[in-house]
Motif scaffolding. Structure first.
Motif, PDB file in Angstrom:
ATOM      1  N   ALA A 269       0.838  -1.196   0.000  1.00  0.00           N
ATOM      2  CA  ALA A 269       0.000   0.000   0.000  1.00  0.00           C
ATOM      3  C   ALA A 269       0.872   1.245   0.000  1.00  0.00           C
ATOM      4  CB  ALA A 269      -0.905   0.000   1.221  1.00  0.00           C
ATOM      5  N   SER A 270       1.876   1.217   0.863  1.00  0.00           N
ATOM      6  CA  SER A 270       2.749   2.374   0.968  1.00  0.00           C
ATOM      7  C   SER A 270       3.415   2.671  -0.374  1.00  0.00           C
ATOM      8  CB  SER A 270       3.786   2.102   2.043  1.00  0.00           C
ATOM      9  OG  SER A 270       4.919   2.859   1.818  1.00  0.00           O
ATOM     10  N   HIS A 271       3.778   1.615  -1.088  1.00  0.00           N
ATOM     11  CA  HIS A 271       4.454   1.778  -2.363  1.00  0.00           C
ATOM     12  C   HIS A 271       3.476   2.151  -3.470  1.00  0.00           C
ATOM     13  CE1 HIS A 271       6.690   0.572  -5.981  1.00  0.00           C
ATOM     14  NE2 HIS A 271       7.744   0.954  -5.269  1.00  0.00           N
ATOM     15  N   GLU A 272       2.391   1.382  -3.539  1.00  0.00           N
ATOM     16  CA  GLU A 272       1.447   1.562  -4.642  1.00  0.00           C
ATOM     17  C   GLU A 272       0.641   2.854  -4.551  1.00  0.00           C
ATOM     18  OE1 GLU A 272       1.501  -0.287  -7.419  1.00  0.00           O
ATOM     19  OE2 GLU A 272       3.226  -1.162  -6.387  1.00  0.00           O
ATOM     20  N   LEU A 312      -1.999  12.267   3.751  1.00  0.00           N
ATOM     21  CA  LEU A 312      -2.077  10.869   3.355  1.00  0.00           C
ATOM     22  C   LEU A 312      -0.674  10.243   3.328  1.00  0.00           C
ATOM     23  CD1 LEU A 312      -4.159   8.844   2.668  1.00  0.00           C
ATOM     24  CD2 LEU A 312      -4.124   9.578   0.290  1.00  0.00           C
ATOM     25  N   THR A 313       0.288  11.000   2.847  1.00  0.00           N
ATOM     26  CA  THR A 313       1.662  10.514   2.807  1.00  0.00           C
ATOM     27  C   THR A 313       2.184  10.255   4.221  1.00  0.00           C
ATOM     28  OG1 THR A 313       1.939  11.882   0.850  1.00  0.00           O
ATOM     29  CG2 THR A 313       3.931  10.971   1.809  1.00  0.00           C
ATOM     30  N   THR A 314       1.833  11.183   5.125  1.00  0.00           N
ATOM     31  CA  THR A 314       2.248  11.006   6.518  1.00  0.00           C
ATOM     32  C   THR A 314       1.652   9.738   7.111  1.00  0.00           C
ATOM     33  OG1 THR A 314       2.270  13.397   6.715  1.00  0.00           O
ATOM     34  CG2 THR A 314       2.365  12.148   8.767  1.00  0.00           C
ATOM     35  N   ILE A 315       0.360   9.523   6.835  1.00  0.00           N
ATOM     36  CA  ILE A 315      -0.304   8.325   7.361  1.00  0.00           C
ATOM     37  C   ILE A 315       0.370   7.065   6.821  1.00  0.00           C
ATOM     38  CG2 ILE A 315      -2.456   6.999   7.334  1.00  0.00           C
ATOM     39  CD1 ILE A 315      -3.896   9.791   7.298  1.00  0.00           C
ATOM     40  N   LEU A 316       0.629   7.066   5.518  1.00  0.00           N
ATOM     41  CA  LEU A 316       1.302   5.909   4.907  1.00  0.00           C
ATOM     42  C   LEU A 316       2.647   5.670   5.576  1.00  0.00           C
ATOM     43  CD1 LEU A 316       0.728   6.272   1.060  1.00  0.00           C
ATOM     44  CD2 LEU A 316      -0.220   4.553   2.598  1.00  0.00           C
ATOM     45  N   ASN A 317       3.368   6.763   5.799  1.00  0.00           N
ATOM     46  CA  ASN A 317       4.670   6.644   6.434  1.00  0.00           C
ATOM     47  C   ASN A 317       4.562   6.086   7.846  1.00  0.00           C
ATOM     48  OD1 ASN A 317       6.042   7.543   4.223  1.00  0.00           O
ATOM     49  ND2 ASN A 317       6.093   9.683   4.877  1.00  0.00           N
TER      50      ASN A 317
ATOM     51  N   SER B  84       9.722   3.869  -3.236  1.00  0.00           N
ATOM     52  CA  SER B  84      10.166   2.993  -2.151  1.00  0.00           C
ATOM     53  C   SER B  84      10.622   3.803  -0.945  1.00  0.00           C
ATOM     54  CB  SER B  84      11.322   2.124  -2.639  1.00  0.00           C
ATOM     55  OG  SER B  84      11.829   1.404  -1.557  1.00  0.00           O
ATOM     56  N   THR B  85      10.236   3.322   0.237  1.00  0.00           N
ATOM     57  CA  THR B  85      10.707   3.972   1.458  1.00  0.00           C
ATOM     58  C   THR B  85      11.661   3.030   2.185  1.00  0.00           C
ATOM     59  OG1 THR B  85       8.787   3.108   2.560  1.00  0.00           O
ATOM     60  CG2 THR B  85       8.665   5.387   1.827  1.00  0.00           C
ATOM     61  N   GLU B  86      11.901   1.890   1.549  1.00  0.00           N
ATOM     62  CA  GLU B  86      12.809   0.918   2.165  1.00  0.00           C
ATOM     63  C   GLU B  86      14.204   1.509   2.224  1.00  0.00           C
ATOM     64  OE1 GLU B  86      12.539  -2.044   3.626  1.00  0.00           O
ATOM     65  OE2 GLU B  86      10.365  -1.770   3.507  1.00  0.00           O
ATOM     66  N   LYS B  87      14.679   1.653   3.454  1.00  0.00           N
ATOM     67  CA  LYS B  87      15.987   2.247   3.642  1.00  0.00           C
ATOM     68  C   LYS B  87      17.061   1.423   2.933  1.00  0.00           C
ATOM     69  CE  LYS B  87      16.790   4.528   7.521  1.00  0.00           C
ATOM     70  NZ  LYS B  87      16.856   4.495   8.984  1.00  0.00           N
ATOM     71  N   SER B  88      16.889   0.091   2.992  1.00  0.00           N
ATOM     72  CA  SER B  88      17.894  -0.775   2.379  1.00  0.00           C
ATOM     73  C   SER B  88      17.992  -0.519   0.873  1.00  0.00           C
ATOM     74  CB  SER B  88      17.545  -2.236   2.650  1.00  0.00           C
ATOM     75  OG  SER B  88      16.256  -2.503   2.174  1.00  0.00           O
ATOM     76  N   ALA B  98      24.519   6.515  -7.230  1.00  0.00           N
ATOM     77  CA  ALA B  98      23.537   7.561  -7.521  1.00  0.00           C
ATOM     78  C   ALA B  98      23.981   8.815  -6.781  1.00  0.00           C
ATOM     79  CB  ALA B  98      22.155   7.129  -7.061  1.00  0.00           C
ATOM     80  N   ASN B  99      23.644   9.975  -7.304  1.00  0.00           N
ATOM     81  CA  ASN B  99      24.039  11.208  -6.644  1.00  0.00           C
ATOM     82  C   ASN B  99      23.044  11.603  -5.562  1.00  0.00           C
ATOM     83  OD1 ASN B  99      24.971  11.288  -9.638  1.00  0.00           O
ATOM     84  ND2 ASN B  99      26.390  12.607  -8.517  1.00  0.00           N
ATOM     85  N   ASP B 100      21.762  11.239  -5.772  1.00  0.00           N
ATOM     86  CA  ASP B 100      20.744  11.642  -4.805  1.00  0.00           C
ATOM     87  C   ASP B 100      19.464  10.838  -5.063  1.00  0.00           C
ATOM     88  OD1 ASP B 100      19.652  13.075  -2.683  1.00  0.00           O
ATOM     89  OD2 ASP B 100      20.518  14.976  -3.399  1.00  0.00           O
ATOM     90  N   TYR B 101      18.485  11.055  -4.224  1.00  0.00           N
ATOM     91  CA  TYR B 101      17.178  10.453  -4.493  1.00  0.00           C
ATOM     92  C   TYR B 101      16.075  11.372  -4.019  1.00  0.00           C
ATOM     93  CZ  TYR B 101      16.673   9.179   0.417  1.00  0.00           C
ATOM     94  OH  TYR B 101      16.565   9.220   1.763  1.00  0.00           O
ATOM     95  N   VAL B 102      14.905  11.258  -4.681  1.00  0.00           N
ATOM     96  CA  VAL B 102      13.726  12.043  -4.314  1.00  0.00           C
ATOM     97  C   VAL B 102      12.592  11.043  -4.129  1.00  0.00           C
ATOM     98  CG1 VAL B 102      12.041  13.753  -5.129  1.00  0.00           C
ATOM     99  CG2 VAL B 102      14.475  14.080  -5.620  1.00  0.00           C
ATOM    100  N   GLN B 103      11.858  11.210  -3.024  1.00  0.00           N
ATOM    101  CA  GLN B 103      10.810  10.249  -2.751  1.00  0.00           C
ATOM    102  C   GLN B 103       9.459  10.698  -3.297  1.00  0.00           C
ATOM    103  OE1 GLN B 103      10.674   9.028   1.482  1.00  0.00           O
ATOM    104  NE2 GLN B 103      11.650   7.238   0.590  1.00  0.00           N
ATOM    105  N   LYS B 104       8.725   9.760  -3.849  1.00  0.00           N
ATOM    106  CA  LYS B 104       7.374  10.030  -4.346  1.00  0.00           C
ATOM    107  C   LYS B 104       6.402   9.965  -3.173  1.00  0.00           C
ATOM    108  CE  LYS B 104       8.007   7.890  -8.884  1.00  0.00           C
ATOM    109  NZ  LYS B 104       7.743   6.662  -9.638  1.00  0.00           N
ATOM    110  N   PRO B 105       5.378  10.792  -3.078  1.00  0.00           N
ATOM    111  CA  PRO B 105       5.105  11.886  -4.016  1.00  0.00           C
ATOM    112  C   PRO B 105       6.019  13.076  -3.722  1.00  0.00           C
ATOM    113  CG  PRO B 105       3.433  11.783  -2.283  1.00  0.00           C
ATOM    114  CD  PRO B 105       4.369  10.657  -2.028  1.00  0.00           C
ATOM    115  N   PHE B 106       6.590  13.637  -4.755  1.00  0.00           N
ATOM    116  CA  PHE B 106       7.567  14.708  -4.525  1.00  0.00           C
ATOM    117  C   PHE B 106       6.936  16.077  -4.650  1.00  0.00           C
ATOM    118  CE2 PHE B 106       7.901  13.225  -8.902  1.00  0.00           C
ATOM    119  CZ  PHE B 106       7.580  14.378  -9.608  1.00  0.00           C
TER     120      PHE B 106
END
Lengths: 484, 119
Positions: A269-272, A312-317, B84-88, B98-106
């Protein structure tokens, strides 16, 4: 008529001491033999005597009968008599050897009585008792055994005792029994035997070798107890335990499966959700840029969309963070930084959330250099400050104080907001819990749960003081490594 | 005018990113999967590359690995744009060069600030 009378051994006064005979043999001579015989059988003796003389021969007297003699004082005592005869000067004389068997009769009586006592005890014992000889054949079974099997002693003796052993148990039983006999060792064997009513019952059969006084092996003696009910209960219990264990494992498996599913869902869910959220947010930004009309209403709604996406992003996080915490996948990464500067950057972050006229004061005392996980600390402070902002009215003050002393960094976040009802204090760190007075203020009830876990992961402590209507103060203590 | 290569398989994100960057004054070229991205990067030598991680054909890691192998593309700044929020995963991406990353939604501003850091 008594012709002569002597006592053996001679010259003893046995007769007198026992009061057995007349005071001296001489006294008896010339008297009829019947004076030594109790009156009640005396008359029979006369006939016996006559028939003996008619056909004299050496023999025990009154074979198979109990014989008694009479003492001078009239006392009757048991005797054994052997008869003989000889001729002297053409006269037929009979010789009677009379033995006083009082002691032997007494001893026999004692033995008989004690045997009866033991037999009585054995027969009334609740356990079955058996005795076997050296040839493994049984020589005794008590009544309890016979009653159990509904059999007779004659039938059971020898090898009749094994009749009725369950076909599935007979081989095992015989092996144990024969081996124990051969080794002359005690044994215990549990097996099923058919009871008189046809039911197979579990028995515990114990045997022990027996030895004579001279230490010669004489066979085995043993007992046998009906343990059917115990055994059934035991089996039932074991079955129940096995059943419960299986259930428990199933439940654990299900739980594990559910957890994995939940974890996969949260991660999916967090990803999709991020892909559509990215589209919403980027399209909103584009509308903002294309909206040259400076229409206030459009701008207001665009800003609402952006704020909702951000929520919503905060909740997902939060969901993802909590899941990671629960999976034990969160590690603390300490780094050194200036906490005063860090606090200022946090204040910049939350500024957008502040209500009209809200003021956040910040004071730091003590050494500014700290070693902590910046990302976790950022989460903690942003969460506490945004709570203070959310639950305080416009034009109120919020105080963020940090104090570094004696190896501890203490941070307090104080507001003058709605406060937390006292009855709900203890639930504040539970996940998904939200106090009753939160009303329509948005939130998931996950923030403080995550805050507490992060604080604890950094070996710190968190507490709060709160009074409804007056405000809330959160206090966090984070220990610093000694070198700093 | 600086050229940005956007490698992204989701059309809406690819197009929105393009529009945002064009409005910010960049020239944008795009690719809709890793394989195509690699080809476009090699042919056009962009000034900077924005790349998604989870993509069909060739994922973001593979794209970066190949870019870093070729002399023509080894020095092009590379920024992951990931859901992805996976730290790994992020850590792995950074370790791969990679020089940097930006997380979605940006956030638009955040994206532009990050790009400008490497130009």
């Amino acid at each position: 008529m008594i012709k002569a009378f002597s006592l053996s051994p001679p010259n003893t006064s046995l007769a007198e001491s026992r009061g057995m005979a007349h005071s001296s043999p001489a006294e008896l001579i010339g008297k009829p033999i019947e004076v030594l015989i109790p009156e009640n059988v005396r008359h029979q003796h006369t006939n016996h005597r006559k028939s003996y003389f008619a056909k004299p021969k050496a023999r025990p007297m009154g074979s198979g009968m109990e014989l008694y003699a009479k003492k001078k004082n009239g006392e009757i005592f048991p005797v054994e008599i052997s008869l003989g005869h000889y001729e002297l000067d053409g006269e037929m004389l009979a010789v009677a050897f009379i033995t006083d068997i009082t002691d032997r009769v007494k001893a026999k009586k004692i033995v008989t009585e004690s045997e009866a006592w033991f037999r009585n005890m054995a027969d009334n014992s609740p356990v079955m008792i058996w005795v076997a000889g050296t040839n493994k054949q049984c020589t005794y079974f008590n009544n309890t055994w016979l009653k159990f099997k509904g059999s007779t002693l004659e039938h059971e003796l020898g090898s009749g005792g094994v009749e009725g052993v369950h076909p599935d148990d007979i081989e095992r039983f015989m092996t144990v029994y024969n081996d124990a006999f051969d080794l002359r060792k005690s044994f215990t064997v549990e097996y099923r035997m058919k009871r008189h009513d046809g039911q197979y019952r579990w028995l515990r059969y114990d045997g022990k070798p027996t030895y004579s006084a001279e230490n010669i092996f004489t066979g085995f003696i043993g007992s046998c107890a009906d343990i059917h009910d115990q055994r059934m209960m035991h089996e039932e219990l074991e079955l129940l335990v096995r059943h419960r264990t299986t259930e428990l494992y199933d439940a654990l498996d299900r739980e594990k499966e559910m957890n994995e599913l939940k974890s996969r869902f949260v991660s999916m869910a967090s990803h999709e959700f991020r892909t559509p959220l990215s589209i919403v947010l980027s399209s909103t930004s584009l509308i903002e840029q294309y909206n040259n009309l400076e229409n206030e209403n459009i701008n207001k709604h665009l800003s609402r969309i952006k704020s909702a996406v951000s929520n919503l992003t905060t909740i997902l996080n939060d969901f993802l963070s909590l899941d990671k915490l629960e999976q034990g996948n969160v590690e603390i990464e300490r780094e050194e930084f200036n906490v005063a500067e860090f606090m200022n950057s946090i204040l910049d972050d939350v500024r957008l959330l502040q209500k009209k006229g809200q003021l956040i004061n910040h004071i730091h005392k003590g050494v500014t250099q700290v070693s902590l996980d910046q990302k976790k600390l950022r989460y903690i402070l942003v969460n506490l400050l945004s709570n203070s902002i959310k639950y305080s009215a416009e034009n109120t003050e919020i105080n963020l104080d940090s104090f570094h002393q004696d190896g501890d960094l203490t941070i307090t976040v104080q507001d003058h907001g709605i406060g937390i009802p006292e009855a709900e204090h203890k639930f504040m760190f539970n996940k998904f819990f939200r106090a009753k007075n939160t009303g329509n203020v948005q939130g998931t009830g996950l923030g403080l749960t995550i805050v507490k876990r992060y604080v604890e992961l950094m070996d710190g402590q968190i507490s709060f003081i709160s009074k409804p209507g007056e405000g809330t103060t959160f206090i966090i203590t984070l220990p610093q490594l000694k070198s700093i | 005018m600086k050229t940005v290569l956007v490698i992204e398989d989701v059309p809406e994100i690819r197009e929105n990113t393009t529009e945002i960057l064009e409005l910010a004054g960049f020239k944008v070229i795009t690719a809709s999967n890793g394989k195509e991205g690699l080809r476009v990067a090699t042919q056009n030598s962009p000034d900077i590359i924005l790349c998604d991680i989870m993509m069909p054909e060739l994922n973001g890691y593979e794209v970066l690995k190949n870019l870093r192998k070729a002399t023509a593309t080894v020095n092009i700044p590379f920024i992951y744009v990931t859901a992805s929020t996976e730290k790994s995963e992020v850590k792995m991406a950074m370790e791969m060069g990679a020089n940097d990353y930006v997380q979605k939604p940006f956030d638009t501003d955040e994206l532009i600030i990050t790009i400008k850091k490497y130009l």
